[in-house]
Write a protein that holds these residues in place. Structure first.
Motif, PDB file in Angstrom:
ATOM      1  N   ALA A   1      33.041  69.442  70.871  1.00 50.89           N
ATOM      2  CA  ALA A   1      33.362  68.171  71.514  1.00 50.89           C
ATOM      3  C   ALA A   1      34.681  67.611  70.988  1.00 50.89           C
ATOM      4  CB  ALA A   1      32.238  67.166  71.302  1.00 50.89           C
ATOM      5  N   GLU A   2      34.907  67.742  69.693  1.00 49.15           N
ATOM      6  CA  GLU A   2      36.149  67.241  69.115  1.00 49.15           C
ATOM      7  C   GLU A   2      37.351  68.029  69.624  1.00 49.15           C
ATOM      8  OE1 GLU A   2      34.569  65.280  64.933  1.00 49.15           O
ATOM      9  OE2 GLU A   2      35.546  67.256  64.883  1.00 49.15           O
ATOM     10  N   LEU A   3      37.210  69.345  69.719  1.00 47.62           N
ATOM     11  CA  LEU A   3      38.318  70.143  70.228  1.00 47.62           C
ATOM     12  C   LEU A   3      38.594  69.801  71.686  1.00 47.62           C
ATOM     13  CD1 LEU A   3      40.414  72.327  69.711  1.00 47.62           C
ATOM     14  CD2 LEU A   3      38.728  74.020  70.440  1.00 47.62           C
TER      15      LEU A   3
ATOM     16  N   GLU B   1      43.407  64.772  75.222  1.00 49.83           N
ATOM     17  CA  GLU B   1      44.374  63.751  74.812  1.00 49.83           C
ATOM     18  C   GLU B   1      45.796  64.294  74.759  1.00 49.83           C
ATOM     19  OE1 GLU B   1      42.906  62.135  71.160  1.00 49.83           O
ATOM     20  OE2 GLU B   1      41.362  60.920  72.158  1.00 49.83           O
TER      21      GLU B   1
ATOM     22  N   ARG C   1      38.122  66.984  73.141  1.00 50.92           N
ATOM     23  CA  ARG C   1      38.775  65.666  73.164  1.00 50.92           C
ATOM     24  C   ARG C   1      40.260  65.794  72.826  1.00 50.92           C
ATOM     25  NH1 ARG C   1      37.163  60.455  69.342  1.00 50.92           N
ATOM     26  NH2 ARG C   1      39.007  59.201  69.845  1.00 50.92           N
ATOM     27  N   ILE C   2      40.568  66.599  71.807  1.00 47.67           N
ATOM     28  CA  ILE C   2      41.969  66.791  71.435  1.00 47.67           C
ATOM     29  C   ILE C   2      42.744  67.412  72.594  1.00 47.67           C
ATOM     30  CG2 ILE C   2      43.514  68.124  69.935  1.00 47.67           C
ATOM     31  CD1 ILE C   2      41.402  67.769  67.713  1.00 47.67           C
TER      32      ILE C   2
ATOM     33  N   LEU D   1      39.401  63.727  62.914  1.00 52.68           N
ATOM     34  CA  LEU D   1      39.881  64.246  64.193  1.00 52.68           C
ATOM     35  C   LEU D   1      41.400  64.203  64.289  1.00 52.68           C
ATOM     36  CD1 LEU D   1      38.814  65.245  66.999  1.00 52.68           C
ATOM     37  CD2 LEU D   1      39.031  62.879  67.765  1.00 52.68           C
ATOM     38  N   GLN D   2      41.987  63.108  63.807  1.00 44.57           N
ATOM     39  CA  GLN D   2      43.444  62.968  63.901  1.00 44.57           C
ATOM     40  C   GLN D   2      44.173  64.002  63.052  1.00 44.57           C
ATOM     41  OE1 GLN D   2      41.314  60.707  62.763  1.00 44.57           O
ATOM     42  NE2 GLN D   2      42.085  59.607  60.951  1.00 44.57           N
TER      43      GLN D   2
ATOM     44  N   TYR E   1      34.330  71.404  58.304  1.00 41.66           N
ATOM     45  CA  TYR E   1      33.565  70.534  59.195  1.00 41.66           C
ATOM     46  C   TYR E   1      33.594  69.099  58.657  1.00 41.66           C
ATOM     47  CZ  TYR E   1      29.627  68.323  61.534  1.00 41.66           C
ATOM     48  OH  TYR E   1      28.843  67.472  62.252  1.00 41.66           O
TER      49      TYR E   1
ATOM     50  N   THR F   1      29.398  69.112  67.778  1.00 42.01           N
ATOM     51  CA  THR F   1      30.430  68.192  67.308  1.00 42.01           C
ATOM     52  C   THR F   1      31.793  68.867  67.274  1.00 42.01           C
ATOM     53  OG1 THR F   1      28.852  66.934  65.964  1.00 42.01           O
ATOM     54  CG2 THR F   1      31.173  66.741  65.374  1.00 42.01           C
ATOM     55  N   THR F   2      31.841  70.093  66.754  1.00 43.52           N
ATOM     56  CA  THR F   2      33.105  70.832  66.666  1.00 43.52           C
ATOM     57  C   THR F   2      33.708  71.061  68.049  1.00 43.52           C
ATOM     58  OG1 THR F   2      32.416  71.930  64.615  1.00 43.52           O
ATOM     59  CG2 THR F   2      34.168  72.992  65.896  1.00 43.52           C
TER      60      THR F   2
ATOM     61  N   ALA G   1      44.087  67.258  65.080  1.00 43.48           N
ATOM     62  CA  ALA G   1      45.037  67.117  66.194  1.00 43.48           C
ATOM     63  C   ALA G   1      46.466  67.306  65.706  1.00 43.48           C
ATOM     64  CB  ALA G   1      44.866  65.758  66.860  1.00 43.48           C
TER      65      ALA G   1
END
Length: 204
Positions: free
Chosen positions: A87-89, A95, A91-92, A190-191, A186, A84-85, A194
């Protein structure tokens, strides 16, 4: 996240609240960015990192200067927190477009026994090809974890090879000068992460 992992997260959060992971020498708060994550600027730990990457090249924090680095300790067979960590990074970074090129993900395995260089390289590349995986000897891993106040421990399963790793479920953010700046819990939105990364990119 496993119950044991949550207990360790709560311990880390308690240490932060008590000042155990806190920073110092924060300067004029009126001119400092206001972060969503815990600001640990000036902390007396997390100054050194020296571990081989998946290609066997020794890496240090100096290698990542000029980028905002998110440092995370975990292992490739982690069922939830680690993927999860990362994948989120990823994605950021995506974007942010071109600005995302100045964000570096660094994954340190706490399970060097199973996380071979080939396994690590394939794992981090599946999230983002620019992410760097680090794998040290048991002694090197212990030293790196101690430097960043990261907890990890083997939890035996029903068979010898089915063990899991309990570990600190949080990330550290290091600025473009190589200074430890943020402790990211954790599950943080997400925002928020970012926005914090963008603030550090803008700060130079």
């Amino acid at each position: 996240m496993a119950v044991t992992g949550r207990r360790r997260w709560l311990l880390a959060a308690a240490l932060l609240a008590a000042g155990g992971l806190g920073g110092c020498d924060r300067g004029d708060s009126a001119t400092r960015p206001q972060f969503h994550a815990t600001d640990i600027t000036g902390a007396d730990f997390g100054h050194r990192l020296s571990l081989p990457d998946a290609d066997g090249r020794m890496r240090t924090l100096e290698d990542f200067k000029g980028k905002v680095t998110l440092l995370f300790f975990g292992y490739t067979q982690c069922p939830d927190v680690c993927p999860t960590t990362l994948a989120e990074l990823a994605r950021i970074k995506k974007e942010l477009g071109a600005e995302g090129d100045r964000i570096q993900g660094v994954f340190v395995t706490v399970d060097p026994e199973r996380d071979t260089p080939a396994v690590l390289k394939a794992y981090v590349s599946s999230f983002d090809p620019t992410f760097v995986a680090l794998r040290g000897s048991p002694e090197q891993t212990a030293a790196a974890a101690k430097e960043f106040k990261v907890f990890y421990a083997r939890v035996d399963g029903k068979t010898p090879g089915s063990y899991t790793m309990d570990h600190t479920a949080a990330s550290y953010v290091i600025d473009q000068q190589g200074r430890l700046r943020l402790f990211v819990r954790y599950g943080s939105p997400l925002q928020d992460l970012a926005a914090d990364l963008k603030a550090l990119l803008a700060a130079g």
